[in-house]
Design an enzyme around this catalytic site. Structure first.
Site, PDB file in Angstrom:
ATOM      1  N   GLU A  13       0.823  -1.202   0.000  1.00 50.96           N
ATOM      2  CA  GLU A  13       0.000   0.000   0.000  1.00 50.96           C
ATOM      3  C   GLU A  13       0.862   1.259   0.000  1.00 50.96           C
ATOM      4  OE1 GLU A  13      -2.911  -2.986   1.672  1.00 50.96           O
ATOM      5  OE2 GLU A  13      -0.992  -2.329   2.461  1.00 50.96           O
ATOM      6  N   THR A  14       0.337   2.287  -0.639  1.00 52.15           N
ATOM      7  CA  THR A  14       0.886   3.639  -0.616  1.00 52.15           C
ATOM      8  C   THR A  14      -0.252   4.575  -0.257  1.00 52.15           C
ATOM      9  OG1 THR A  14       2.530   3.125  -2.323  1.00 52.15           O
ATOM     10  CG2 THR A  14       1.990   5.443  -2.001  1.00 52.15           C
TER      11      THR A  14
END
Length: 287
Positions: free
Chosen positions: A53-54
Site C-alpha cells: 500500500e501507498t
C-alpha cells in the site's frame, strides 16, 4: 512547442508498521500534502513503489477529521486498510500534525471516520464489518483448494470483510498455519487469512499466528503483517469467545518478518495496535 508541468516536491515518509525495531514489519509509503495530485498520479506512484500500500495525506472534508487519507495498492484504491492507517497516522504526527484531541487522531478514509488512539503505541478502532457470517459452500471450497487445506483442517470459516474482502479461517494450531503451502495456480481472486493459537504463548512471545494471502487473478502474494485482517479476525473470534479480550498476534514468520499486532476489546470495541518506525524520510517529485 509544449512545455511540461514541472514536478512538485512533496514530503515523503516510509514507515515500518507492526515492528518496534524497524525492518521487521510491513512498510507503507506516505506522501504528505497530496491535495494537488490527480487520482491517476496517485495510482501510478503506488504501482511504482511496488509496496502492498501507498497512502496520500490530504485535507479532511469532514470537520471531525484531522486528516484524510487515500489508500492505493498496486492494483487500485482501498476504502480502508490497517497498517496504512497506523503508518499514515504515525507519519502525520511525526510531520508536525496536531490532532484536535490530544489522546487520539481521527482519520477520514473510504469507510468513514476511523479513530486512532495514542498511548504506548498507536491503535485504530476496528471499523464495522461490511460482510460477515458464513461463506457459501462453493467459495469455501475454492478457498480451501487454493490454500491446500482439507475440509477437516478448517475449524471455522467466515467473512471478516471490512473493506479489502477478507475471508477468515481458523486452524487448530499456529504450527498448522505456518505449514500452509498455497496452490498458486488456483489462487485467482482470493483474499483469505489464517489464524491458529500457540500452545505456549509465553514461550512463543505471542498468542496466535496469522497469515494473509491475496490474489487479483494475475499476482498472488502473502502480506507480511495485516491490520485490517487482524481487526476482522478479532471481531469474529473474540465475539464468539474463541480468543481472549486481549492478545498478541504474530505475523510474517514465513516471510522472515517478525510483526506483532496488539489486539484488545474494550467496552465492546476492538482496537488494533502496533509499533511504527519511520525508515525513509525525504521528498518525492510528482506531477
Amino acid at each position: 512547442m509544449t512545455t511540461q508541468t514541472p514536478p512538485t516536491t512533496l514530503r515523503f515518509s516510509q514507515v515500518d508498521v507492526f515492528s518496534g525495531s524497524g525492518l521487521h514489519g510491513n512498510p507503507v509509503a506516505v506522501v504528505h500534502d497530496a491535495d494537488g495530485l490527480s487520482e491517476e498520479t496517485m495510482a501510478r506512484f503506488a504501482r511504482w513503489t511496488n509496496l502492498s500500500e501507498t497512502t496520500f495525506l490530504l485535507r479532511p472534508t469532514d470537520p471531525a477529521a484531522d486528516y484524510r487519507v487515500r489508500i492505493f495498492t498496486t492494483g487500485g484504491e482501498l476504502p480502508f486498510a490497517g497498517h496504512p492507517t497506523l503508518g499514515s497516522a504515525h507519519a502525520w504526527l511525526e510531520a508536525g500534525g496536531v490532532p484536535r484531541d490530544p489522546d487520539r487522531v481521527v482519520q477520514e478514509c473510504g469507510v468513514g471516520l476511523v479513530p486512532v488512539r495514542r498511548g504506548e503505541r498507536l491503535a485504530f478502532a476496528a471499523p464495522p464489518l461490511l460482510r460477515s457470517g458464513p461463506v457459501d459452500a462453493e467459495h469455501a471450497a475454492r478457498v480451501r483448494q487454493a490454500l491446500g487445506l482439507s475440509e477437516e483442517q478448517v475449524l471455522r470459516m467466515a467473512w471478516v470483510d471490512n473493506g479489502p474482502g477478507w475471508v477468515g479461517i481458523e486452524l487448530a494450531s499456529a504450527e498448522e498455519v505456518l505449514a500452509v503451502e498455497p496452490v498458486l495456480h488456483l489462487s485467482g481472486q482470493l483474499k483469505a487469512g489464517l489464524v491458529g493459537r500457540w500452545p505456549d504463548p509465553e514461550a512463543a512471545g505471542k498468542d496466535v499466528e496469522v497469515r494473509a494471502f491475496y490474489g487479483d487473478g494475475a499476482d498472488f502474494m502473502e502480506d507480511p503483517v495485516t491490520g485490517s485482517l487482524n481487526a476482522g479476525l478479532a471481531q469474529w473470534l473474540i465475539g464468539e469467545g474463541r480468543l481472549p479480550e486481549r492478545y498478541v498476534a504474530g505475523q510474517g514468520s514465513r516471510l522472515r518478518r517478525d510483526g506483532r499486532v496488539h489486539v484488545e476489546r474494550e467496552a465492546g470495541e476492538v482496537w488494533v495496535g502496533g509499533d511504527a518506525t519511520v525508515t525513509i524520510r525525504g521528498g518525492v517529485l510528482l506531477r
